[in-house]
Scaffold this motif. Structure first.
Motif, short mmCIF file in Angstrom:
data_model
loop_
_atom_site.label_atom_id
_atom_site.label_comp_id
_atom_site.label_asym_id
_atom_site.label_seq_id
_atom_site.Cartn_x
_atom_site.Cartn_y
_atom_site.Cartn_z
N GLY A 74 0.76 -1.28 0.06
CA GLY A 74 0.19 0.07 -0.12
C GLY A 74 0.87 1.19 0.05
N GLN A 75 2.14 1.23 0.20
CA GLN A 75 2.97 2.49 0.13
C GLN A 75 3.05 2.57 -0.96
N GLN A 76 3.50 3.88 -1.22
CA GLN A 76 3.87 4.59 -2.60
C GLN A 76 5.57 4.74 -2.79
N VAL A 77 5.93 4.38 -4.06
CA VAL A 77 7.14 4.82 -4.16
C VAL A 77 7.02 5.58 -5.71
N SER A 78 8.01 6.44 -5.90
CA SER A 78 7.89 7.02 -7.18
C SER A 78 9.35 7.39 -7.73
N SER A 86 3.32 21.32 -4.91
CA SER A 86 3.77 20.27 -5.69
C SER A 86 3.15 19.01 -5.37
N LEU A 87 2.63 18.17 -6.50
CA LEU A 87 2.02 16.97 -6.18
C LEU A 87 3.01 15.99 -5.92
N SER A 88 3.03 15.20 -4.71
CA SER A 88 4.10 14.14 -4.48
C SER A 88 3.58 12.72 -4.72
N ASN A 89 2.37 12.64 -4.29
CA ASN A 89 1.72 11.39 -4.64
C ASN A 89 0.23 11.19 -4.68
N ILE A 124 6.77 6.58 3.41
CA ILE A 124 6.55 5.94 4.38
C ILE A 124 5.19 5.95 5.00
N SER A 125 4.84 7.38 5.27
CA SER A 125 3.46 7.86 5.83
C SER A 125 3.29 9.15 5.14
N SER A 126 1.91 9.73 5.41
CA SER A 126 1.88 10.91 4.64
C SER A 126 2.69 12.12 4.83
N SER A 150 15.14 13.12 4.08
CA SER A 150 13.90 12.74 4.60
C SER A 150 13.07 14.40 4.68
N GLU A 151 11.81 13.89 4.25
CA GLU A 151 11.10 15.13 4.33
C GLU A 151 9.96 14.94 5.28
N ILE A 152 10.05 15.48 6.39
CA ILE A 152 8.74 15.50 7.29
C ILE A 152 8.22 16.68 7.21
#
Ligand code: ZN
Length: 451
Positions: A149-153, A256-259, A169-171, A188-190
């Motif tokens: 269910g996680q997304q990678v791009s 910007s749209l990340s996922n 990893i999470s939103s 890492s982007e928190i």
């Protein structure tokens, strides 16, 4: 410049002078060290799914070089006799604009992890440079912890080199791997990620791709929709006046749209409705909770058969050093053995085609294609719909083939993969509690999908 040594030199035993014997041994040692490294890179072990599916696979670490349909042993250090590859059909399988989008040819791909995925396999399926895959997965061991269910791009350049890879990893926790000076660096982007629920509706006026883009869907979103419905809806059959509606969660990083996550989609094709609704397991189901996926047989035969030549994309021509891939698996079966379609699909090619001999290509959904070569008889016609297990031909020895066998290929996103080890879609139904949970979710989503 080294003297060209021909195999005939060895066979005639022209090396009677000690100087040349030493030189010959030296040459062979170099030849081996060049050959073995790439062959070992993608060494895989095949674990049969069922006892019935047991086959034997060449261990690529042994001293044989596999070429097309012949397996040539290197005996006592003599160079092998080399023949050309002989599994190249003259007829190409047609692709279209939608294929390019789901193959990741527009250089940016977003992918949702499903059960059985490994990052290595996913990136390989999308033609990402092998060295980049190797570097990324060995340097960052944490990437083995991808969850369903996680997304990678990721983005690539025109030569399939990986530029950036991101793992959500999470939103609000996103890891980014960026290539700089040939090395990947993790950050890492928190940062604040704002999820937005979006409903998009459109009509088919020219083609699905064009109209979807016009309605504001991105290439990634179009690819996700296509993959979700590939087993139910033939996108080429969409007609002017058909409709689609989509519910998405878009995660915005600033502007910007990340996922994007597809929650549900509906197509109206003529009088028929097609739905794909996201389940808690990351897979898509129709509104009744039936799987939208489709199963595959591991190989196209009724009984087990010996693998006479394994899949080897990096097979090297022992003399020229050029890559001459063996894009499929050869099964040693006698002439007249029934050949079965490994899944439901449409026959796209069924004809005699150059060195491939009698040749069948079947398209399964949007992402999968299988091919069958050197057949004695073809029992299907182009355009015909086939079901999993249908007898499509009889194996043979046609085209450029040195003995009866079946050459079988599996392509995912128009790239050949090892059919004996590739992760294949499985059809699973929801039952009990998970079905109940799913059906209650369907109500809220399908109400947003009204036209
Ligand atoms: Zn072959």
């Amino acid at each position: 410049m080294a003297r060209q040594i021909k195999s005939s030199d060895f066979e005639k035993n022209n090396f009677k002078i000690p100087y040349f014997s030493i030189f010959g041994v030296f040459f062979i040692v170099i030849l081996f060290s060049v050959l073995w490294r790439p062959l070992n890179l993608d060494r895989t072990v095949y674990v049969p799914l069922t006892p019935q599916a047991e086959t034997t696979v060449n261990d690529r670490n042994h001293s044989s070089v596999v070429d097309g349909d012949e397996k040539v042993e290197i005996v006592n250090g003599k160079p092998p006799v080399v023949t050309e590859s002989s599994d190249v059909p003259e007829d190409e399988i047609a692709t279209d604009e939608l294929d390019n989008i789901i193959d990741g040819k527009d250089n940016s791909v977003q992918y949702t992890i499903v059960r059985g995925d490994t990052l290595h396999d996913i990136l390989l399926r999308y033609n990402v440079n092998r060295n980049d895959i190797y570097q990324l997965t060995t340097k960052f061991k944490q990437l083995a912890n991808l969850r369903i269910g996680q997304q990678v791009s990721w983005t690539t350049d025109d030569n399939h080199n990986l530029k950036t890879f991101s793992w959500t990893i999470s939103s609000n926790n996103i890891r980014i791997y960026e290539k700089s000076n040939g090395n990947f660096i993790e950050s890492s982007e928190i940062a604040e990620v704002v999820p937005q629920n979006v409903v998009i509706k459109g009509d088919i006026k020219s083609s699905f791709v064009a109209d979807a883009r016009k309605s504001g869907l991105t290439s990634n979103e179009i690819a996700i929709i296509t993959r979700a419905l590939q087993w139910r809806l033939d996108f080429r059959r969409l007609q002017i006046g058909d409709k689609f509606s989509v519910v998405l969660t878009r995660e915005m990083h600033g502007k910007s749209l990340s996922n994007s996550q597809l929650l549900g989609v509906r197509f109206k094709n003529g009088t028929k409705d097609y739905y794909a609704i996201l389940g808690d397991d990351g897979k898509y189901y129709d509104i009744n909770g039936n799987s939208l996926s489709q199963g595959f047989f591991r190989y196209p035969l009724e009984k087990k058969a010996r693998v006479s030549s394994g899949f080897n994309p990096r097979r090297l021509h022992p003399v020229t050093g050029q890559i001459a891939p063996h894009n499929g698996v050869d099964f040693a079966v006698s002439r007249g053995t029934p050949v079965l379609s490994v899944g439901n699909g449409e026959v796209v090619i069924a004809k005699y085609s150059g060195s491939a001999g009698n040749y069948i290509a079947i398209r399964h959904g949007r992402q999968y294609m299988t091919t069958y070569m050197h057949l004695d008889k073809i029992l299907v016609k182009p355009g015909q719909q086939v079901k999993q297990g249908d007898k499509i031909g009889l194996s043979g020895n046609t085209g450029r083939s040195t003995g009866p066998h079946l050459h079988f290929e599996l392509h995912i996103n128009n790239k050949p993969v090892n059919p004996l080890t590739a992760s294949l879609p499985i059809s699973e139904e929801l039952t009990g509690k998970s079905k109940k949970v799913f059906l209650s979710k369907v109500k809220s989503i399908s109400s947003q999908l009204e036209f």
